[in-house]
Design an enzyme around this catalytic site. Structure first.
Site, PDB file in Angstrom:
ATOM      1  N   CYS A   2       0.829  -1.194   0.000  1.00  0.00           N
ATOM      2  CA  CYS A   2       0.000   0.000   0.000  1.00  0.00           C
ATOM      3  C   CYS A   2       0.871   1.255   0.000  1.00  0.00           C
ATOM      4  O   CYS A   2       2.025   1.225   0.393  1.00  0.00           O
ATOM      5  CB  CYS A   2      -0.949   0.073   1.192  1.00  0.00           C
ATOM      6  SG  CYS A   2      -1.940  -1.390   1.410  1.00  0.00           S
ATOM      7  N   ARG A  28       3.016   0.165  -5.345  1.00  0.00           N
ATOM      8  CA  ARG A  28       2.883  -0.473  -4.033  1.00  0.00           C
ATOM      9  C   ARG A  28       1.549  -1.216  -3.891  1.00  0.00           C
ATOM     10  O   ARG A  28       1.279  -1.827  -2.859  1.00  0.00           O
ATOM     11  CB  ARG A  28       2.999   0.574  -2.923  1.00  0.00           C
ATOM     12  CG  ARG A  28       4.272   1.378  -2.985  1.00  0.00           C
ATOM     13  CD  ARG A  28       4.354   2.355  -1.847  1.00  0.00           C
ATOM     14  NE  ARG A  28       4.409   1.649  -0.591  1.00  0.00           N
ATOM     15  CZ  ARG A  28       5.508   1.161  -0.053  1.00  0.00           C
ATOM     16  NH1 ARG A  28       6.653   1.326  -0.664  1.00  0.00           N
ATOM     17  NH2 ARG A  28       5.479   0.519   1.089  1.00  0.00           N
ATOM     18  N   TRP A  75      -2.971  -2.497  -1.609  1.00  0.00           N
ATOM     19  CA  TRP A  75      -2.728  -3.889  -1.996  1.00  0.00           C
ATOM     20  C   TRP A  75      -3.384  -4.713  -0.898  1.00  0.00           C
ATOM     21  O   TRP A  75      -2.933  -4.704   0.250  1.00  0.00           O
ATOM     22  CB  TRP A  75      -1.225  -4.167  -2.079  1.00  0.00           C
ATOM     23  CG  TRP A  75      -0.900  -5.531  -2.602  1.00  0.00           C
ATOM     24  CD1 TRP A  75      -0.931  -5.937  -3.898  1.00  0.00           C
ATOM     25  CD2 TRP A  75      -0.488  -6.673  -1.835  1.00  0.00           C
ATOM     26  NE1 TRP A  75      -0.560  -7.253  -3.988  1.00  0.00           N
ATOM     27  CE2 TRP A  75      -0.284  -7.733  -2.744  1.00  0.00           C
ATOM     28  CE3 TRP A  75      -0.267  -6.907  -0.477  1.00  0.00           C
ATOM     29  CZ2 TRP A  75       0.126  -8.998  -2.345  1.00  0.00           C
ATOM     30  CZ3 TRP A  75       0.145  -8.170  -0.076  1.00  0.00           C
ATOM     31  CH2 TRP A  75       0.332  -9.202  -1.011  1.00  0.00           C
ATOM     32  N   ASN A 101      -0.411   1.625   5.852  1.00  0.00           N
ATOM     33  CA  ASN A 101       0.326   0.663   5.045  1.00  0.00           C
ATOM     34  C   ASN A 101       0.951  -0.327   6.021  1.00  0.00           C
ATOM     35  O   ASN A 101       1.667   0.081   6.933  1.00  0.00           O
ATOM     36  CB  ASN A 101       1.413   1.403   4.248  1.00  0.00           C
ATOM     37  CG  ASN A 101       2.514   0.479   3.776  1.00  0.00           C
ATOM     38  OD1 ASN A 101       2.248  -0.675   3.446  1.00  0.00           O
ATOM     39  ND2 ASN A 101       3.734   0.969   3.765  1.00  0.00           N
ATOM     40  N   GLY A 102       0.666  -1.623   5.847  1.00  0.00           N
ATOM     41  CA  GLY A 102       1.252  -2.625   6.745  1.00  0.00           C
ATOM     42  C   GLY A 102       0.175  -3.551   7.272  1.00  0.00           C
ATOM     43  O   GLY A 102      -0.903  -3.677   6.675  1.00  0.00           O
ATOM     44  N   GLU A 483      14.892 -16.845 -13.362  1.00  0.00           N
ATOM     45  CA  GLU A 483      14.468 -15.458 -13.559  1.00  0.00           C
ATOM     46  C   GLU A 483      13.584 -15.328 -14.804  1.00  0.00           C
ATOM     47  O   GLU A 483      12.567 -14.640 -14.789  1.00  0.00           O
ATOM     48  CB  GLU A 483      15.715 -14.563 -13.638  1.00  0.00           C
ATOM     49  CG  GLU A 483      15.456 -13.093 -13.908  1.00  0.00           C
ATOM     50  CD  GLU A 483      14.512 -12.419 -12.923  1.00  0.00           C
ATOM     51  OE1 GLU A 483      14.199 -13.008 -11.875  1.00  0.00           O
ATOM     52  OE2 GLU A 483      14.054 -11.305 -13.224  1.00  0.00           O
ATOM     53  N   LYS A 487       9.709 -14.030 -14.819  1.00  0.00           N
ATOM     54  CA  LYS A 487       9.258 -12.891 -15.646  1.00  0.00           C
ATOM     55  C   LYS A 487       7.999 -13.265 -16.416  1.00  0.00           C
ATOM     56  O   LYS A 487       7.037 -12.526 -16.443  1.00  0.00           O
ATOM     57  CB  LYS A 487      10.326 -12.479 -16.657  1.00  0.00           C
ATOM     58  CG  LYS A 487      11.445 -11.591 -16.255  1.00  0.00           C
ATOM     59  CD  LYS A 487      11.156 -10.274 -15.660  1.00  0.00           C
ATOM     60  CE  LYS A 487      10.740 -10.384 -14.233  1.00  0.00           C
ATOM     61  NZ  LYS A 487      11.716 -10.262 -13.195  1.00  0.00           N
ATOM     62  N   GLU A 490       4.835 -13.879 -14.013  1.00  0.00           N
ATOM     63  CA  GLU A 490       4.263 -12.751 -13.269  1.00  0.00           C
ATOM     64  C   GLU A 490       3.540 -11.752 -14.158  1.00  0.00           C
ATOM     65  O   GLU A 490       2.591 -11.112 -13.718  1.00  0.00           O
ATOM     66  CB  GLU A 490       5.300 -12.063 -12.365  1.00  0.00           C
ATOM     67  CG  GLU A 490       6.337 -11.244 -13.049  1.00  0.00           C
ATOM     68  CD  GLU A 490       7.293 -10.576 -12.064  1.00  0.00           C
ATOM     69  OE1 GLU A 490       6.865 -10.138 -10.991  1.00  0.00           O
ATOM     70  OE2 GLU A 490       8.489 -10.480 -12.396  1.00  0.00           O
ATOM     71  N   HIS A 506      15.148 -36.503 -13.883  1.00  0.00           N
ATOM     72  CA  HIS A 506      14.796 -37.148 -12.616  1.00  0.00           C
ATOM     73  C   HIS A 506      13.314 -36.986 -12.276  1.00  0.00           C
ATOM     74  O   HIS A 506      12.934 -37.119 -11.123  1.00  0.00           O
ATOM     75  CB  HIS A 506      15.687 -36.612 -11.486  1.00  0.00           C
ATOM     76  CG  HIS A 506      17.132 -36.947 -11.699  1.00  0.00           C
ATOM     77  ND1 HIS A 506      17.634 -38.213 -11.534  1.00  0.00           N
ATOM     78  CD2 HIS A 506      18.176 -36.187 -12.111  1.00  0.00           C
ATOM     79  CE1 HIS A 506      18.928 -38.226 -11.815  1.00  0.00           C
ATOM     80  NE2 HIS A 506      19.271 -37.000 -12.180  1.00  0.00           N
ATOM     81  N   LYS A 605       4.830  -3.727  -6.247  1.00  0.00           N
ATOM     82  CA  LYS A 605       6.271  -3.558  -6.460  1.00  0.00           C
ATOM     83  C   LYS A 605       7.054  -3.784  -5.185  1.00  0.00           C
ATOM     84  O   LYS A 605       8.124  -4.374  -5.192  1.00  0.00           O
ATOM     85  CB  LYS A 605       6.519  -2.142  -6.998  1.00  0.00           C
ATOM     86  CG  LYS A 605       7.965  -1.852  -7.320  1.00  0.00           C
ATOM     87  CD  LYS A 605       8.396  -2.609  -8.551  1.00  0.00           C
ATOM     88  CE  LYS A 605       9.859  -2.388  -8.882  1.00  0.00           C
ATOM     89  NZ  LYS A 605      10.367  -3.468  -9.754  1.00  0.00           N
TER      90      LYS A 605
HETATM   91  O1  M6R Z   1      12.470  -4.887  -3.705  1.00  0.00           O
HETATM   92  P1  M6R Z   1      13.037  -6.270  -3.655  1.00  0.00           P
HETATM   93  O2  M6R Z   1      14.151  -6.460  -4.643  1.00  0.00           O
HETATM   94  O3  M6R Z   1      13.451  -6.702  -2.289  1.00  0.00           O
HETATM   95  O4  M6R Z   1      11.852  -7.203  -4.128  1.00  0.00           O
HETATM   96  C1  M6R Z   1      11.974  -8.595  -4.116  1.00  0.00           C
HETATM   97  C2  M6R Z   1      10.888  -9.249  -4.938  1.00  0.00           C
HETATM   98  O5  M6R Z   1       9.634  -8.949  -4.432  1.00  0.00           O
HETATM   99  C3  M6R Z   1      10.939  -8.793  -6.418  1.00  0.00           C
HETATM  100  O6  M6R Z   1      12.187  -9.049  -6.982  1.00  0.00           O
HETATM  101  C4  M6R Z   1       9.856  -9.518  -7.230  1.00  0.00           C
HETATM  102  O7  M6R Z   1      10.134 -10.874  -7.315  1.00  0.00           O
HETATM  103  C5  M6R Z   1       9.744  -8.896  -8.627  1.00  0.00           C
HETATM  104  N1  M6R Z   1       8.402  -8.502  -8.881  1.00  0.00           N
HETATM  105  C6  M6R Z   1      10.053  -9.822  -9.725  1.00  0.00           C
HETATM  106  O8  M6R Z   1       9.981  -9.203 -10.968  1.00  0.00           O
END
Ligand code: M6R
Length: 610
Positions: A2, A28, A75, A101-102, A483, A487, A490, A506, A605
């Site tokens: 948030c 956020r 969020w 927020n939290g 990675e 990508k 998500e 395996h 984010k």
């Molecule tokens: O801000 P941070 O790098 O600590 O965030 C970690 C993950 O939440 C972040 O890398 C997340 O996996 C990304 N959305 C991936 O693209």
């Protein structure tokens, strides 16, 4: 999660300031948005499920204006995304209004108590609403005092902004384990979860620390510590440009950020190199004795940053000859890891606010580890709580899917490994100079991959309907596979899975059938033949293979439906290049499938909840 924004001033522009700030904080969370304005002797709140554009449709009228207000972009954690669960939340007679927020961990207990003792009727399913009622019951004309009293009852992580109907000249905010800044204006002042929210209006910022309360009037910001003693805080001057956070002609922040990688990598490298190519530590003191004293390195992070850690492990083990464990932060913090004063703990985080990473850091600190962090956001919590900070110079990353933060994190990990290995005497000058030369060549080589964007777009168009996608690789290629897979899933919501290529046989190979799409990363010269064998195995079962290889390794063509070549470089640094086609592929598939690329569903984010 948030985002919160608050404004107090003389002009009737609280609504504009708050909306502008919230738009910068949508990374956020964007499940709903709301705004509360102080209007004479009452507080008027409007809120709407969905993105801020939905809220804008219901706040346009001239009557809805004020010099004081708070706003929120959500969020969802407690309670589904809905109008009623949107913030701000108020007490029963609407005299106290809160944005939060939290998470309030003891909200169930507080809710029951407020209901049985005070007959409070809750309107929403949120944890936040208890804050408004708590402040309401303690309020006797002094908002600052009531907020402090309420905070004594609350457990959890929060940043809150509060206004009261009876105090038109005041706003109060508190921070505990969630980010909060205060902006210093002229005849007006601000609060926000993050600096970009305020950059259109101010460049002078107070970074609020944990357990601090802030009382704002239009002319003054007073910060109090936990014991309510006034704190003298230095002003933080923001030097970076707000325009850096704009789309700059691209359709999406994600594509803009993919294209910013050559620049971000040059910055991250050059800011750390002296003219003679030695690595500049800038305030970090890490001597040969320190390095020799470490018997273990823990790299701890989440998501993409964790994937950067996997490559970092290979680099540190190879160059500094120290055993490295890479751990997911949410696991590390609860498993009583072997950490002591001989441990170097490296946290990697773009935002510097990820709660799991922050909590893991605190755990390692308690056990005596030296805390080193690789962070993008200057002044963030992880940066502030670390002994040493190695900043990535990616610039603001807005798209939820991390791209330039990942590659600049890799650059930092290579520099740290090189520094440790060279200082310790494990690697000689010749290898060191060769490696620096390779790193310096990366931005131009990465640009060559960006120039192939159309080619990758065409491949994405061809395979956009594939609903199961696998990513395989060996050595550092397996880290990049994770990675690439993240990508894709998500932002396009496609079920994708990454696995070390040698592990496929395996069990997982059972899933490979006619037409299954597999990205096969084969960038490691010394593992190339082994990868070709793995590709043959999946091809024999009917898979469509998209190979990623270094230019010149054309043998892969006979085994693949498509090949995307990356420029030649040493095996160690291929992740800086091989991830780029995977980023671009994910982007285009998401675009062809009509997904919300910069703000994928269910994500935010900055993940500041457990
Ligand atoms: O801000 P941070 O790098 O600590 O965030 C970690 C993950 O939440 C972040 O890398 C997340 O996996 C990304 N959305 C991936 O693209």
């Amino acid at each position: 999660m948030c985002g919160i924004v608050g404004y107090i001033g003389t002009d009737n522009n609280a609504k504009e300031v708050i909306i502008e700030g919230l738009k910068r904080l949508e990374y956020r969370g964007y499940d709903s948005a709301g705004i509360a304005l102080h209007k004479g002797s009452v507080i008027e709140t409007r809120k709407h499920v969905g993105e801020i554009s939905n809220l804008e449709k219901i706040i346009g009228d001239k009557d809805f204006e004020s010099t004081l207000g708070i706003g929120h972009t959500r969020w969802a954690t407690h309670g589904a995304p809905s109008d009623v669960n949107s913030h701000p939340h108020s007490n029963m007679d609407n005299t106290v209004t809160v944005v939060h927020n939290g998470i309030i961990e003891n909200y169930v207990e507080l809710r029951e108590w407020l209901t049985s003792e005070y007959g409070i009727k809750f309107k929403s399913d949120t944890d936040t609403e208890v804050i408004a009622h708590l402040i309401g019951i303690y309020y006797d004309g002094d908002l600052h005092k009531a907020v402090n009293r309420a905070v004594e009852d609350m457990r959890g992580a929060y940043a809150i902004g509060v206004i009261a109907a009876d105090e038109p000249d005041k706003m109060v905010a508190v921070r505990k384990d969630a980010p909060l800044v205060a902006g210093i204006g002229e005849g007006c002042n601000f609060i926000a979860s993050d600096i970009p929210a305020l950059l259109k209006y101010v460049r002078k910022i107070y970074l609020i620390e944990n357990n601090e309360t802030v009382v704002l009037t239009k002319d003054k910001i007073t910060i109090y510590d936990e014991k309510q003693k006034v704190v003298k805080r230095e002003v933080f001057h923001v030097t970076w440009d707000a325009d850096a956070a704009e789309k700059g002609g691209y359709d999406h922040f994600m594509m803009k950020e993919i294209h910013e990688q050559p620049h971000g990598l040059s910055e991250t490298l050059n800011r750390r190199l002296n003219d003679d190519n030695t690595i500049k530590l800038d305030g970090i003191s890490m001597t040969k004795e320190d390095i020799e004293g470490f018997n273990k390195v823990y790299i701890v992070a989440c998501g993409t940053a964790y994937h950067a850690g996997l490559v970092g492990k290979a680099a540190i083990e190879k160059m500094a000859k120290i055993p490295v464990e890479v751990d997911i932060a949410s696991e590390f913090r609860y498993r009583d890891p072997f950490v002591d004063d001989k441990t170097l703990f490296i946290a990697i985080s773009q935002s510097g606010e990820t709660l799991d990473t922050l909590a893991a850091l605190r755990e390692a600190k308690k056990k005596g580890a030296r805390i080193f962090s690789v962070v993008n956001v200057v002044g963030s919590s992880i940066a502030r709580e670390s002994d040493d900070v190695f900043y990535t110079w990616a610039g603001p990353e807005i798209a939820v899917a991390s791209t330039k933060a990942y590659t600049t994190q890799l650059m930092c990990m290579y520099l740290i490994a090189l520094y440790m290995g060279h200082t310790k005497g494990v690697i000689d000058k010749e290898y060191y100079d060769m490696f620096i030369g390779e790193l310096k060549a990366i931005p131009d080589k990465l640009q060559l991959i960006l120039d192939k964007q159309d080619e990758i777009e065409a491949i994405a168009k061809k395979y956009k309907r594939k609903d199961d996608v696998f990513y395989i690789g060996r050595g550092v290629d397996s880290g990049v596979s994770y990675e690439g897979s993240l990508k894709l899933k998500e932002i396009s919501y496609i079920n994708s899975f990454a696995i070390a290529a040698g592990e496929l046989k395996h069990g997982t190979i059972a899933l490979i059938e006619d037409g299954t799409l597999v990205f096969a990363l084969a960038t490691q010269n010394f593992l190339f033949e082994k990868m070709i064998s793995n590709i043959q195995e999946i091809k024999a079962r009917g898979a469509n293979v998209i190979g990623i290889a270094k230019e010149g390794n054309t043998d892969i063509e006979t085994q693949s439906s498509e090949v995307i070549y990356i420029p030649d470089c040493i095996d160690e640094v291929t992740p800086l290049l091989s991830v780029v086609p995977l980023q671009i592929y994910a982007y285009y598939v998401a675009k062809f499938r009509g997904c919300n690329i910069d703000k994928p569903k269910n994500l935010a984010k900055s993940v500041t909840v457990e």
